[in-house]
Design an enzyme around this catalytic site. Structure first.
Site, PDB file in Angstrom:
ATOM      1  N   GLU A 147      32.773  40.264  46.762  1.00 35.02           N
ATOM      2  CA  GLU A 147      32.912  41.219  45.665  1.00 35.02           C
ATOM      3  C   GLU A 147      32.720  40.485  44.346  1.00 35.02           C
ATOM      4  OE1 GLU A 147      33.262  44.203  46.681  1.00 35.02           O
ATOM      5  OE2 GLU A 147      34.130  45.430  45.088  1.00 35.02           O
TER       6      GLU A 147
ATOM      7  N   TYR B 129      34.119  37.438  51.251  1.00 38.38           N
ATOM      8  CA  TYR B 129      34.962  37.944  52.339  1.00 38.38           C
ATOM      9  C   TYR B 129      34.215  38.158  53.649  1.00 38.38           C
ATOM     10  CZ  TYR B 129      33.157  42.361  50.415  1.00 38.38           C
ATOM     11  OH  TYR B 129      32.350  43.355  49.937  1.00 38.38           O
TER      12      TYR B 129
ATOM     13  N   ASP C  88      30.161  18.766  28.202  1.00 42.26           N
ATOM     14  CA  ASP C  88      29.059  19.359  27.434  1.00 42.26           C
ATOM     15  C   ASP C  88      27.953  18.344  27.184  1.00 42.26           C
ATOM     16  OD1 ASP C  88      30.452  21.663  27.396  1.00 42.26           O
ATOM     17  OD2 ASP C  88      31.204  21.456  25.347  1.00 42.26           O
TER      18      ASP C  88
ATOM     19  N   SER D   8      29.745  50.566  54.433  1.00 43.95           N
ATOM     20  CA  SER D   8      30.942  50.756  53.605  1.00 43.95           C
ATOM     21  C   SER D   8      32.117  51.002  54.544  1.00 43.95           C
ATOM     22  CB  SER D   8      30.736  51.890  52.621  1.00 43.95           C
ATOM     23  OG  SER D   8      30.494  53.064  53.332  1.00 43.95           O
TER      24      SER D   8
ATOM     25  N   CYS E 140      52.731  44.544   7.553  1.00 44.95           N
ATOM     26  CA  CYS E 140      53.763  44.231   8.544  1.00 44.95           C
ATOM     27  C   CYS E 140      54.928  45.233   8.416  1.00 44.95           C
ATOM     28  CB  CYS E 140      54.273  42.805   8.339  1.00 44.95           C
ATOM     29  SG  CYS E 140      55.630  42.397   9.449  1.00 44.95           S
TER      30      CYS E 140
ATOM     31  N   ASP F 286      36.224  18.578  28.036  1.00 46.78           N
ATOM     32  CA  ASP F 286      35.174  19.576  27.819  1.00 46.78           C
ATOM     33  C   ASP F 286      34.014  18.951  27.059  1.00 46.78           C
ATOM     34  OD1 ASP F 286      37.057  21.127  28.905  1.00 46.78           O
ATOM     35  OD2 ASP F 286      37.288  22.504  27.203  1.00 46.78           O
TER      36      ASP F 286
ATOM     37  N   LYS G 143      41.694  44.497  48.407  1.00 50.27           N
ATOM     38  CA  LYS G 143      40.416  45.152  48.146  1.00 50.27           C
ATOM     39  C   LYS G 143      40.110  45.016  46.659  1.00 50.27           C
ATOM     40  CE  LYS G 143      37.972  49.446  49.132  1.00 50.27           C
ATOM     41  NZ  LYS G 143      37.340  49.604  47.835  1.00 50.27           N
TER      42      LYS G 143
HETATM   43  S1  IVH Z   1      34.782  44.252  53.823  1.00 50.12           S
HETATM   44  C1  IVH Z   1      31.800  46.444  56.651  1.00 50.12           C
HETATM   45  N1  IVH Z   1      36.616  43.199  52.259  1.00 50.12           N
HETATM   46  O1  IVH Z   1      35.081  47.647  49.261  1.00 50.12           O
HETATM   47  C2  IVH Z   1      32.792  46.269  55.599  1.00 50.12           C
HETATM   48  N2  IVH Z   1      35.197  44.890  51.364  1.00 50.12           N
HETATM   49  O2  IVH Z   1      33.462  50.077  51.248  1.00 50.12           O
HETATM   50  C3  IVH Z   1      32.453  45.265  54.603  1.00 50.12           C
HETATM   51  N3  IVH Z   1      35.614  45.369  48.999  1.00 50.12           N
HETATM   52  O3  IVH Z   1      32.127  48.043  48.197  1.00 50.12           O
HETATM   53  C4  IVH Z   1      33.399  45.249  53.459  1.00 50.12           C
HETATM   54  N4  IVH Z   1      37.242  43.923  48.710  1.00 50.12           N
HETATM   55  O4  IVH Z   1      32.494  45.527  48.377  1.00 50.12           O
HETATM   56  C5  IVH Z   1      35.618  44.093  52.370  1.00 50.12           C
HETATM   57  N5  IVH Z   1      38.241  42.154  50.972  1.00 50.12           N
HETATM   58  C6  IVH Z   1      37.252  43.037  51.091  1.00 50.12           C
HETATM   59  C7  IVH Z   1      36.841  43.833  50.002  1.00 50.12           C
HETATM   60  C8  IVH Z   1      35.807  44.758  50.187  1.00 50.12           C
HETATM   61  C9  IVH Z   1      36.486  44.849  48.137  1.00 50.12           C
HETATM   62  C10 IVH Z   1      34.651  46.453  48.684  1.00 50.12           C
HETATM   63  C11 IVH Z   1      33.282  46.255  49.254  1.00 50.12           C
HETATM   64  C12 IVH Z   1      32.742  47.647  49.385  1.00 50.12           C
HETATM   65  C13 IVH Z   1      33.992  48.474  49.557  1.00 50.12           C
HETATM   66  C14 IVH Z   1      34.129  48.919  50.992  1.00 50.12           C
END
Ligand code: IVH
Length: 679
Positions: free
Chosen positions: A174, A236, A38, A83, A417, A34, A116
């Site tokens: 994400e 993703y 630095d 979404s 304690c 480290d 997710k």
């Molecule tokens: S795919 C068209 N993959 O979940 C779809 N979304 O509504 C594109 N999220 O806010 C999204 N993990 O940011 C996808 N492995 C993943 C994800 C992911 C989290 C979030 C995304 C969005 C919500 C989906």
């Protein structure tokens, strides 16, 4: 220094630091200490200040932040950020599968299941290999330009070599804050509040959860503050004109190869049953990840098939999110107990009026530390909401304020304690309160012995926690070194011990003398010296005397050893009691050095080259390296066409994995490796 020399040195430093960063964040390898790192950064910052005309857009100094944005400009997304439709029901998932099959007219197809992540959707645009824009989702059509802030994400490459992609492309992912960073921030707020309380100032509010914290952080105006908050991201999605890949999995694989951080946990599934398996498997496993997840995203793998299925007004028909239900209940807080751990850390536990939750009766919930009590603003006899998923101990998520009695006093954390009465202390920067009486507080002494005998330390499995308790109460042992002086007769005197069981215990203790030096070092229980650090120290210093003699600078030369660990090691060895303890271990014949030459045990791995990545159940990394060498194999650090095996443990580097797959390098598990060297 001439202009030309400055530019050359800046370029050199940028390349060097970006390389070390990549190795660290992508492959989890520190090639330099480290301290050395630095120094390089400081030199680069100095030169960039002196010669701003040569500062590069992909300079690692950008990650440290410093840009102030008063108002984020709006950017229109080139491709709308859609979404996903959500479901909590496996039945609805089944119906989704039926719609997909109908839509694809029974052609064969595959799903990709991904976790997710519970954070913030982000989009990143690259032009000619350079990261030029980072934006939030906004309303899906346009979002905020937060480029300066997203450049602080260490795992996000500022420059990539993407030969297979058009000059401009976009990746999405994400942004999130790990639970660890989240806890640390709340800890800082707690410290600030203690001060404010004394001064009668208004208290700051705590961060509610990692997702809100990530969202708030990414919208901060000062990118230097963002940098301190260590936002991370999993990528993703890939979007570009003439996408060269036929499937999502191929795109992910490629993105991983060119340096993006892809979650290693995605899986191709041939049918909905395999999707259900994935969902089931991660329902509990997800709680062991350092990042919050709230479900699984299920996507069609093939891009052409995606288009065939099409979109509704808001979301694609080719994907769906399955969300895990958090099971919750309300109950009353009866009291709080305090447990003292081996390091003296005090953990508060809530005793609750028993309540049924997710099939079991819950009587207790963890409260982690004093911050958690403050964050929840717990009062006596509060009605609390608890949540539990899978095997995780339930936690209190909130208080039903409508049920609080006006007279209910606020819960105050212990000041002394509960076991030995010593006043508690708190170290700066840490959430926990500690009992400082490490030399005679009974649970700390017992905890140290339990740690010493544990599987990853001295592995004395003939003794368990109950036996430690008994031996301790009877005055047979007070420190781990006493174990080596135990005689069979001492044990035989105790109720319930026969010849055989007593001999067994002695044999287990004797056998522990063969545990390698790194395990002994871990067993000592020096603060911040976990398994991996113990291995690094053992490999570097080779014996305890050299380690004991090392000064701070020398300690910090060791890869991955920073100031905090170095100080802790120095403090431990400075204590005469610890020195005396070591002398007793030495006299007992415990391994306090690495044998000079690795003795050749066989030629089974002759001519074979290994790369080790991840963590393993039975062995440490250094141990595996020694095993390979002792069976005449060769260790190397990166996967190439000359590598024969990738020995992959949990959390194996995704870059290594995909490279090994591409080059056809055999990927083996710890068990398979054991078989290779078995007699
Ligand atoms: S795919 C068209 N993959 O979940 C779809 N979304 O509504 C594109 N999220 O806010 C999204 N993990 O940011 C996808 N492995 C993943 C994800 C992911 C989290 C979030 C995304 C969005 C919500 C989906």
């Amino acid at each position: 220094m001439t202009q030309q020399q400055a530019q050359q040195r800046i370029n050199e430093l940028v390349e060097k630091i970006n390389y070390y960063n990549y190795r660290y964040y992508h492959d989890a390898v520190s090639e330099i200490s480290d301290y050395q790192f630095d120094q390089l950064m400081e030199e680069l910052m100095r030169l960039e200040q002196q010669f701003p005309e040569f500062a590069r857009p992909d300079s690692p100094t950008q990650r440290v932040g410093g840009t102030i944005t008063k108002e984020f400009p709006q950017v229109r997304h080139k491709y709308p950020m859609l979404s996903l439709s959500n479901t909590y029901s496996l039945g609805e998932l089944f119906e989704f599968d039926q719609r997909v099959r109908k839509g694809l007219q029974n052609q064969p197809f595959e799903y990709v299941c991904e976790l997710k992540w519970d954070g913030v959707a982000l989009s990143f645009t690259y032009r000619e290999g350079l990261l030029v824009l980072g934006a939030t989702r906004g309303d899906g059509e346009q979002g905020d330009d937060i480029t300066a802030n997203i450049k602080t994400i260490r795992t996000l490459p500022l420059r990539v070599q993407a030969d297979q992609l058009p000059a401009e492309f976009e990746v999405r992912g994400e942004g999130f804050m790990s639970r660890h960073v989240f806890d640390q921030l709340n800890q800082e707020i707690e410290e600030e509040n203690q001060q404010r309380e004394k001064e009668g100032k208004k208290l700051l509010s705590y961060l509610a959860n990692p997702r809100n914290a990530a969202a708030g952080t990414l919208k901060m105006q000062d990118s230097a503050l963002v940098a301190r908050r260590k936002i991370d991201a999993y990528i993703y999605d890939l979007l570009c004109q003439n996408n060269p890949f036929a499937t999502h999995a191929e795109a992910l694989h490629y993105l991983g190869q060119i340096g993006f951080q892809i979650s290693p946990y995605y899986r191709l599934c041939k049918n909905i049953e395999e999707v259900f398996d994935f969902i089931k498997e991660w329902e509990t496993k997800r709680h062991h990840l350092p990042v919050d997840t709230d479900g699984v995203v299920i996507k069609i793998n093939n891009y052409v098939q995606r288009e065939e299925l099409g979109y509704t007004a808001k979301s694609p028909r080719w994907a769906i999110a399955y969300k895990y239900k958090a099971e919750s209940a309300a109950t009353q807080l009866l009291s709080i107990s305090y447990q003292v751990g081996r390091t003296g850390a005090i953990t508060p536990v809530a005793n609750l009026r028993p309540v049924k939750l997710a099939g079991t009766t819950v009587k207790r919930a963890t409260l982690h530390n004093a911050n958690e009590i403050a964050r929840l603003d717990l009062h006596q006899s509060d009605t609390v909401f608890i949540e539990k998923s899978g095997e995780i101990i339930p936690k209190i998520t909130g208080v039903d304020l409508s049920k609080r009695l006006p007279s209910a006093p606020k819960i105050r954390f212990l000041t002394h304690c509960p076991e030995c009465g010593t006043p508690l202390v708190r170290h700066p920067g840490e959430a926990a309160f500690y009992c400082p009486n490490e030399k005679s507080c009974p649970p700390q002494l017992k905890g140290k012995i339990e740690h010493f005998i544990s599987r990853k330390a001295m592995n004395i499995d003939s003794i368990g926690a109950k036996t430690v308790d008994l031996f301790f109460e009877k005055g047979l042992i007070r420190t781990p070194a006493d174990l080596y002086q135990l005689r069979r007769e001492d044990i035989l005197q105790l109720e319930g011990f026969k010849e055989l069981s007593s001999q067994n215990i002695i044999n287990g203790i004797q056998a522990s003398k063969n545990q390698p030096f790194s395990r002994v070092l871990f067993a000592l229980g020096i603060r911040f010296v976990g398994e991996t650090v113990a291995e690094k120290l053992a490999a570097y210093f080779k014996d305890i005397d050299s380690l004991a003699k090392a000064d701070k600078e020398t300690l910090m030369q060791v890869p991955e050893i920073g100031e905090k660990i170095a100080d802790s090691v120095l403090r431990w060895f400075a204590d005469p009691d610890n020195r005396a303890y070591l002398e007793r271990l030495k006299a007992a014949g415990v391994q306090l050095s690495i044998p000079e030459n690795t003795t050749v045990r066989s030629h089974k791995l002759e001519g074979k080259t290994f790369v080790i990545s991840g963590t393993f159940k039975k062995y440490g990394r250094e141990e595996l390296k020694q095993l390979i060498a002792s069976h005449s194999g060769k260790n190397v650090s990166s996967v190439s066409s000359k590598t024969d095996f990738l020995l992959a443990g949990e959390g194996v580097g995704p870059a290594k994995l995909s490279k090994a797959e591409k080059l056809g390098v055999k990927i083996i598990s710890e068990e398979e490796f054991e078989q290779m060297i078995a007699d």
